[in-house]
Design a protein around this motif. Structure first.
Motif, short mmCIF file in Angstrom:
data_model
loop_
_atom_site.label_atom_id
_atom_site.label_comp_id
_atom_site.label_asym_id
_atom_site.label_seq_id
_atom_site.Cartn_x
_atom_site.Cartn_y
_atom_site.Cartn_z
N ARG A 215 -22.82 24.58 28.55
CA ARG A 215 -23.89 23.67 28.93
C ARG A 215 -24.60 24.16 30.19
N LYS A 216 -23.84 24.65 31.16
CA LYS A 216 -24.44 25.11 32.41
C LYS A 216 -25.32 26.34 32.17
N ASN A 217 -24.88 27.25 31.31
CA ASN A 217 -25.66 28.46 31.03
C ASN A 217 -26.96 28.15 30.31
N ALA A 218 -26.97 27.09 29.54
CA ALA A 218 -28.17 26.73 28.78
C ALA A 218 -29.00 25.67 29.47
N PRO B 239 -31.16 22.38 18.92
CA PRO B 239 -29.83 22.01 18.44
C PRO B 239 -29.40 22.90 17.28
N GLY B 240 -28.13 23.30 17.29
CA GLY B 240 -27.59 24.18 16.27
C GLY B 240 -27.53 25.62 16.71
N THR B 241 -28.18 25.96 17.83
CA THR B 241 -28.16 27.33 18.31
C THR B 241 -26.78 27.73 18.80
N ASN B 242 -26.13 26.84 19.54
CA ASN B 242 -24.81 27.13 20.09
C ASN B 242 -23.94 25.89 19.90
N PRO B 243 -22.87 25.99 19.08
CA PRO B 243 -22.02 24.81 18.83
C PRO B 243 -21.40 24.22 20.10
N LEU B 244 -21.10 25.07 21.08
CA LEU B 244 -20.50 24.57 22.31
C LEU B 244 -21.50 23.74 23.11
N LEU C 69 -23.75 18.41 24.77
CA LEU C 69 -24.85 17.46 24.79
C LEU C 69 -24.47 16.17 24.06
N THR C 70 -23.76 16.30 22.96
CA THR C 70 -23.40 15.13 22.17
C THR C 70 -22.41 14.23 22.92
N HIS C 71 -21.49 14.84 23.63
CA HIS C 71 -20.41 14.08 24.27
C HIS C 71 -20.50 14.13 25.80
N GLN C 72 -21.73 14.26 26.31
CA GLN C 72 -21.89 14.35 27.76
C GLN C 72 -21.36 13.10 28.46
N TRP D 180 -3.58 13.79 31.24
CA TRP D 180 -3.48 14.79 30.18
C TRP D 180 -3.74 14.17 28.81
N LEU D 181 -3.32 12.93 28.61
CA LEU D 181 -3.58 12.25 27.35
C LEU D 181 -5.07 12.04 27.15
N ARG D 182 -5.77 11.62 28.19
CA ARG D 182 -7.21 11.44 28.09
C ARG D 182 -7.92 12.76 27.83
N LEU D 183 -7.44 13.84 28.46
CA LEU D 183 -8.04 15.15 28.20
C LEU D 183 -7.82 15.57 26.75
N GLU D 184 -6.63 15.30 26.22
CA GLU D 184 -6.35 15.63 24.82
C GLU D 184 -7.29 14.88 23.88
N GLN D 185 -7.52 13.61 24.16
CA GLN D 185 -8.45 12.83 23.34
C GLN D 185 -9.86 13.36 23.44
N LEU D 186 -10.28 13.75 24.64
CA LEU D 186 -11.63 14.29 24.84
C LEU D 186 -11.81 15.61 24.12
N VAL D 187 -10.81 16.49 24.23
CA VAL D 187 -10.91 17.82 23.61
C VAL D 187 -10.93 17.70 22.09
N SER D 188 -10.15 16.78 21.54
CA SER D 188 -10.16 16.58 20.08
C SER D 188 -11.53 16.08 19.61
N THR D 189 -12.17 15.27 20.43
CA THR D 189 -13.53 14.82 20.10
C THR D 189 -14.52 15.98 20.15
N LEU D 190 -14.38 16.83 21.17
CA LEU D 190 -15.28 17.98 21.28
C LEU D 190 -15.08 18.97 20.14
N GLY D 191 -13.82 19.12 19.73
CA GLY D 191 -13.55 20.06 18.63
C GLY D 191 -14.11 19.58 17.30
N GLY D 192 -14.27 18.28 17.17
CA GLY D 192 -14.82 17.76 15.90
C GLY D 192 -16.26 17.34 16.00
N HIS D 193 -16.95 17.91 17.02
CA HIS D 193 -18.33 17.51 17.28
C HIS D 193 -19.20 17.60 16.04
#
Length: 442
Positions: A381-384, A395-400, A405-408, A429-442
Motif C-alpha cells: 500500500r505504501k509503495n502504491a 483495482p486488480g493490478t496488485n492483489p496485495l 485498500l479493501t481492509h484498510q 496475536w489472536l486479533r492479528l490472526e483474524q486480520l491476516v485470515s481476512t487479508l488472505g481471503g480478500h
C-alpha cells in the motif's frame, strides 16, 4: 564475661584519635560556568563535596588536577564565592534499594520528593556498578508483554532487550511510555523522567501512570531546570535501582524519558570541564557515557532489565548524532511518525520503519508469518500510495494493494489503540490472526 556495649581499649583509642583528628577544609578557587574549582582537598572522582557553611551545596568531583579538584554542583550555586569552605564526604553517591521504594518518587540523588516521609529501604549501594559480563548474560528467549498490540506482534520485544522509542517533540513518546508502564507484565517498573518540564511530572504520575501503575513502580525525576549533573545522575540512579531488583532475580522494566536529555546533560558537563566539542558540539565522553548507561541494562546470570529509552530526534532527523549512536547500541528501535500523530493515529508507530533485533528469537514460526504478511500488505500500500492519491491505481493490478485498500479500516483498527486499552499479548496475536485470515481471503 562480656559486658554489653564494651569496646576493647584499642578500638576506643582509635575512635578517640579519629574524633580528635583535624578536619581537612578546602576552599573554592574559581566558579566558572557550571564548574567549581576547589583547592586543599584530597578527593577521588565521584566523591561528594559540601560547599559553603550557612547553606551548603553538594557537588560531585568530576575531574582532578595538580592544583585541586573540579566539581559539578548538585544544587544551585547562589551564595558561593571564591574562598567558600569545602569539605569532602569521602564517599560517592549512595542509592537506596529494596521493596520500600515501590510507589515512591525520588530525585536525581535517590531522595524522596513525594512528601510521603522518609524511605524504608533495605540498604544503600554505590551508584557505580559494572555491566554484566558478556559471557555471563542469559540468552533472550522469552517475550515480554507490553499491552500495546502493534509492539507485541509486529515488533515483539524480548525480556532483557533494550529498545529505543525514536520521535520528534510532541509525537507521543511519553504517552506511549506510560501506556507500556500500565500494560507490561514485568514484576517491577523503574521510570526515569530526565529533563522533563516540571508541569508534566504530576500529569504523568496522576493521569498517565495512575495509582495502579505507580503502586508497582519507582519513579526518579530530574526536571529541566536542575543542574546538568543532577539530570545525568537521575539516569544512573534509576539504572542502579533497576539493577538492585535484577540482582534478586526479578524481571524489571526500565523506562527512561529521555536518553537525548541525558546526552545533553553530559555535553554540558564535558564542555564545562574543558573537553573539546566534537560532533555537533557533543564531546567524546557523551558517546562513551551512553554506552556505559545502556550496557548496564539487559540480562544477567539471574533476572533481567528490559530497557525502553525515548530518543528525542533533533528536527525529526533520525540520523542526528545521538539517535545514530543510540540506534547502534540498542537492540531495536520503534519509530513514531509525526504524520500519523497529526491525524489522530495513536500510538503513532511507523510499523514498517520499526524493528526488533530479537523478535525472531522470541516468536514462533506461525507468529512470524502472520507479522510478515501484515507488513507485506502495508508495504505494498505504501509503495502504491502516489498512484492511489492521484487516482491512477487500477483495482486488480496488485492483489496485495487491493487487500490493503479493501481492509484498510480493519488494519487501522488493529494498529490503533486508546491509552486505556491494555490488550494482553495472546489476545493481540489472536486479533492479528483474524486480520491476516481476512487479508488472505480478500
Amino acid at each position: 564475661m562480656t559486658t554489653v556495649g564494651f569496646r576493647p581499649r584499642g578500638a576506643r583509642f582509635a575512635d578517640a584519635l579519629s574524633a580528635a583528628a583535624p578536619e581537612r577544609v578546602g576552599s573554592v578557587t574559581a566558579v566558572v560556568g557550571l564548574s567549581v574549582e576547589i583547592a586543599g582537598l584530597r578527593c577521588a572522582v565521584g566523591d561528594l563535596v559540601s560547599i559553603g557553611d550557612t547553606h551548603p551545596v553538594e557537588a560531585e568531583v568530576v575531574a582532578t588536577t595538580t592544583a585541586g579538584v573540579r566539581c559539578m554542583p548538585l544544587g544551585r550555586l547562589h551564595g558561593i564565592f571564591v574562598g567558600s569552605a569545602a569539605r569532602s564526604s569521602g564517599r560517592p553517591v549512595l542509592v537506596p534499594t529494596g521493596a520500600g521504594l515501590f510507589g515512591r518518587v525520588l530525585d536525581g540523588l535517590g531522595r524522596p520528593i513525594d512528601g510521603l516521609g522518609p524511605l524504608t529501604v533495605d540498604r544503600f549501594v554505590s551508584l557505580s556498578n559494572a555491566s554484566p559480563s558478556a559471557m555471563h548474560r542469559s540468552r533472550i528467549d522469552t517475550p515480554v508483554q507490553l499491552g500495546v498490540r502493534v509492539l507485541d506482534t509486529l515488533t515483539t520485544i524480548g525480556r532483557g532487550q533494550r529498545m529505543g522509542l525514536f520521535a520528534g517533540s510532541g509525537v507521543g513518546k511519553s504517552s506511549l511510555l506510560s501506556m507500556i508502564a500500565r500494560g507490561t507484565d514485568a514484576e517491577v517498573s523503574v521510570i526515569a523522567l530526565v529533563g522533563e518540564r516540571g508541569r508534566e511530572v504530576r500529569e504523568f504520575l496522576e493521569d498517565d501512570l495512575g495509582p495502579d501503575g505507580l503502586a508497582r513502580s519507582v519513579v526518579v525525576v530530574s526536571t529541566s531546570d536542575e543542574p546538568a549533573l543532577m539530570r545525568l545522575r537521575a539516569a544512573f540512579v534509576a539504572t542502579r535501582i533497576a539493577e538492585s531488583f535484577r540482582d534478586t532475580g526479578a524481571d524489571v522494566m526500565l523506562m527512561m524519558d529521555s536518553l537525548t536529555r541525558v546526552a545533553m546533560a553530559q555535553r554540558e558537563i564535558g564542555l564545562s570541564v574543558g573537553e573539546p566539542p566534537a560532533t555537533r558540539g557533543y564531546p567524546p565522553s557523551t558517546f562513551s557515557v551512553l554506552a556505559q548507561l545502556l550496557e548496564r541494562a539487559g540480562t544477567a546470570k539471574q533476572g533481567s532489565i528490559t530497557g525502553m529509552y525515548t530518543v528525542l530526534v533533533d528536527g525529526d532527523d533520525h540520523n542526528e548524532p545521538i539517535a545514530d549512536a543510540a540506534r547502534s547500541i540498542l537492540d531495536g528501535h520503534v519509530v513514531l511518525d509525526r504524520k500519523l500523530a497529526v491525524t489522530g493515529h495513536f500510538p503513532a508507530i511507523d510499523s514498517l520503519a520499526s524493528i526488533s533485533r530479537v523478535a525472531s528469537k522470541v516468536t514462533s514460526a506461525p507468529q512470524r508469518e502472520m507479522a510478515t504478511m501484515l507488513r507485506t500488505v502495508m508495504a505494498a500500500r505504501k509503495n502504491a500510495q502516489d498512484l492511489i492519491d492521484i487516482g491512477a491505481y487500477r483495482p486488480g493490478t496488485n492483489p496485495l494493494v487491493d487487500a490493503a485498500l479493501t481492509h484498510q479500516a480493519a488494519i487501522d483498527g488493529f494498529l490503533r489503540q486508546s491509552m486505556d486499552d491494555h490488550t494482553p499479548a495472546d489476545l493481540a496475536w489472536l486479533r492479528l490472526e483474524q486480520l491476516v485470515s481476512t487479508l488472505g481471503g480478500h
